[in-house]
Design a protein around this motif. Sequence first.
Motif, PDB file in Angstrom:
ATOM      1  N   LEU A 179      -1.894  -6.943   1.741  1.00  0.00           N
ATOM      2  CA  LEU A 179      -2.777  -5.991   2.489  1.00  0.00           C
ATOM      3  C   LEU A 179      -3.489  -6.649   3.398  1.00  0.00           C
ATOM      4  O   LEU A 179      -4.323  -6.013   4.068  1.00  0.00           O
ATOM      5  N   SER A 235     -11.585  -0.006   4.735  1.00  0.00           N
ATOM      6  CA  SER A 235     -10.327   0.640   5.192  1.00  0.00           C
ATOM      7  C   SER A 235     -10.543   2.119   5.307  1.00  0.00           C
ATOM      8  O   SER A 235     -11.494   2.710   4.560  1.00  0.00           O
ATOM      9  N   THR A 236      -9.571   2.965   5.771  1.00  0.00           N
ATOM     10  CA  THR A 236      -9.564   4.399   5.736  1.00  0.00           C
ATOM     11  C   THR A 236      -9.432   4.801   4.412  1.00  0.00           C
ATOM     12  O   THR A 236     -10.173   5.874   3.842  1.00  0.00           O
ATOM     13  N   ASP A 237      -8.621   4.370   3.562  1.00  0.00           N
ATOM     14  CA  ASP A 237      -8.491   4.907   2.095  1.00  0.00           C
ATOM     15  C   ASP A 237      -9.708   4.434   1.439  1.00  0.00           C
ATOM     16  O   ASP A 237     -10.177   5.521   0.634  1.00  0.00           O
ATOM     17  N   ARG A 238     -10.398   3.570   1.399  1.00  0.00           N
ATOM     18  CA  ARG A 238     -11.706   3.273   0.815  1.00  0.00           C
ATOM     19  C   ARG A 238     -12.976   4.124   1.340  1.00  0.00           C
ATOM     20  O   ARG A 238     -13.816   4.469   0.633  1.00  0.00           O
ATOM     21  N   ALA A 265     -12.829   6.912   2.057  1.00  0.00           N
ATOM     22  CA  ALA A 265     -12.527   8.273   1.497  1.00  0.00           C
ATOM     23  C   ALA A 265     -12.824   8.418   0.054  1.00  0.00           C
ATOM     24  O   ALA A 265     -12.882   9.738  -0.478  1.00  0.00           O
ATOM     25  N   ARG A 266     -13.009   7.181  -0.452  1.00  0.00           N
ATOM     26  CA  ARG A 266     -13.449   7.219  -1.892  1.00  0.00           C
ATOM     27  C   ARG A 266     -14.828   7.928  -2.218  1.00  0.00           C
ATOM     28  O   ARG A 266     -15.775   7.705  -1.646  1.00  0.00           O
ATOM     29  N   HIS A 295     -20.986   1.340  -1.509  1.00  0.00           N
ATOM     30  CA  HIS A 295     -19.672   2.115  -0.855  1.00  0.00           C
ATOM     31  C   HIS A 295     -20.317   2.221   0.874  1.00  0.00           C
ATOM     32  O   HIS A 295     -19.468   2.166   1.708  1.00  0.00           O
ATOM     33  N   LEU A 302       0.812  -1.158   0.149  1.00  0.00           N
ATOM     34  CA  LEU A 302       0.014   0.053  -0.177  1.00  0.00           C
ATOM     35  C   LEU A 302       0.948   1.167  -0.051  1.00  0.00           C
ATOM     36  O   LEU A 302       1.890   1.185   0.832  1.00  0.00           O
ATOM     37  N   GLY A 303       0.537   2.312  -0.838  1.00  0.00           N
ATOM     38  CA  GLY A 303       1.215   3.608  -0.775  1.00  0.00           C
ATOM     39  C   GLY A 303       2.336   3.316  -1.965  1.00  0.00           C
ATOM     40  O   GLY A 303       2.966   4.468  -2.131  1.00  0.00           O
ATOM     41  N   ARG A 314       0.997   0.032  -7.149  1.00  0.00           N
ATOM     42  CA  ARG A 314       0.082  -1.170  -7.196  1.00  0.00           C
ATOM     43  C   ARG A 314      -0.046  -2.055  -8.225  1.00  0.00           C
ATOM     44  O   ARG A 314      -0.908  -2.060  -8.951  1.00  0.00           O
TER      45      ARG A 314
END
Length: 347
Positions: free
Chosen positions: A243, A172-175, A177-178, A199, A125-126, A129
């Motif tokens: 992940l 996840s935090t990343d998802r 925010a989508r 979502h 991650l980061g 990918r």
Amino acid sequence: MSNPSPLYADPVEFAATRHRIVINLSGGKDGLIAGAMAMDAARQAGVADRVWTAHASLGPMEWPAVTVDGVRWPSASELAAQHSQALGVPPERHIEVRRTREVNGERVPFDLLTFVAERGDWPWLGRARTCTGPWKTKMVYQAFTPQVRTLRKETDGPLMFANVLGMRADESTDRAAREMWRRTTDNSARVVDEWLPAHQVTTEEVWEWTIDAGLPYHWCYDSHPGAKDRRGSSRCSCSTCTLANNRDLMLSAGRRPRLAELCALVERVRQVPFNPNITMAEIIARSRRRDAPDPGVVVEENEDFERMERDVHAALQKPPTWESKARTGLTTILHTPAGCDGCAVAV
């Protein structure tokens, strides 16, 4: 098939503007519920005939089929096709794509773990990918290129695509925010908007809907095939996803020990840890402890896996194609407790 009401405004209006609605199905629970919500919107908009489903196969890295007590439980690829039918999509509008490459004039499968072994780096991650774009998104896009060429002759301007994914905020935090809609491609040939219908649906709601609807789900979610307890893997992704949480990885190491050992071999030879927080060697060691989760089943790997295994060993005989910044230079910490049986690769 009933499904939760969309939590965002105008999904029907959005569906009506698309020339193609492509529902990505992995064989997991989230793609199915997102697909059901997208299909419901398409039906209300009168464009259900524009809906296609796609499965971007990762070959032996996916959860395979298993047979237990004479009952065969389908692979992720097989289940994706079943999910497409459950959504009401005709078989001719379901496509499965898999990355290949030319070797000695012949097209052969090109597997993700072989690529990792050649490159000498893992997809964290980061970072780049490499496990999503080239192996999934790009393959699906290419599969629809012939349709784009044909439809453009009948359409003014670019074709409007919806790329439906099962990403949820719970994951996840990343998802979280989508956005529900996000433009990912905009050129003269096609405009692609990513669409996340599910979502805001919680994990509890996903399972409640799946069970109430009597829909099939992958055996990896249960403690053992047929248990129907959802006490197995939390996600049906790549069997050894970098992940994944530690419990899922320990289950994977117990269920697919040959795959885990192969990942550990790549890790040891390339001197790049499988994960920045834990090595595959450590995951294997933890999976063998008395307090580790019971795998419930051990996969008997097939010929496709054995071909990938040979390809990985061959790749490790050569220098890596990428100089990873994560390379440790320390090989001793990356040895699995059981060592490397039959490994002819020197460190």
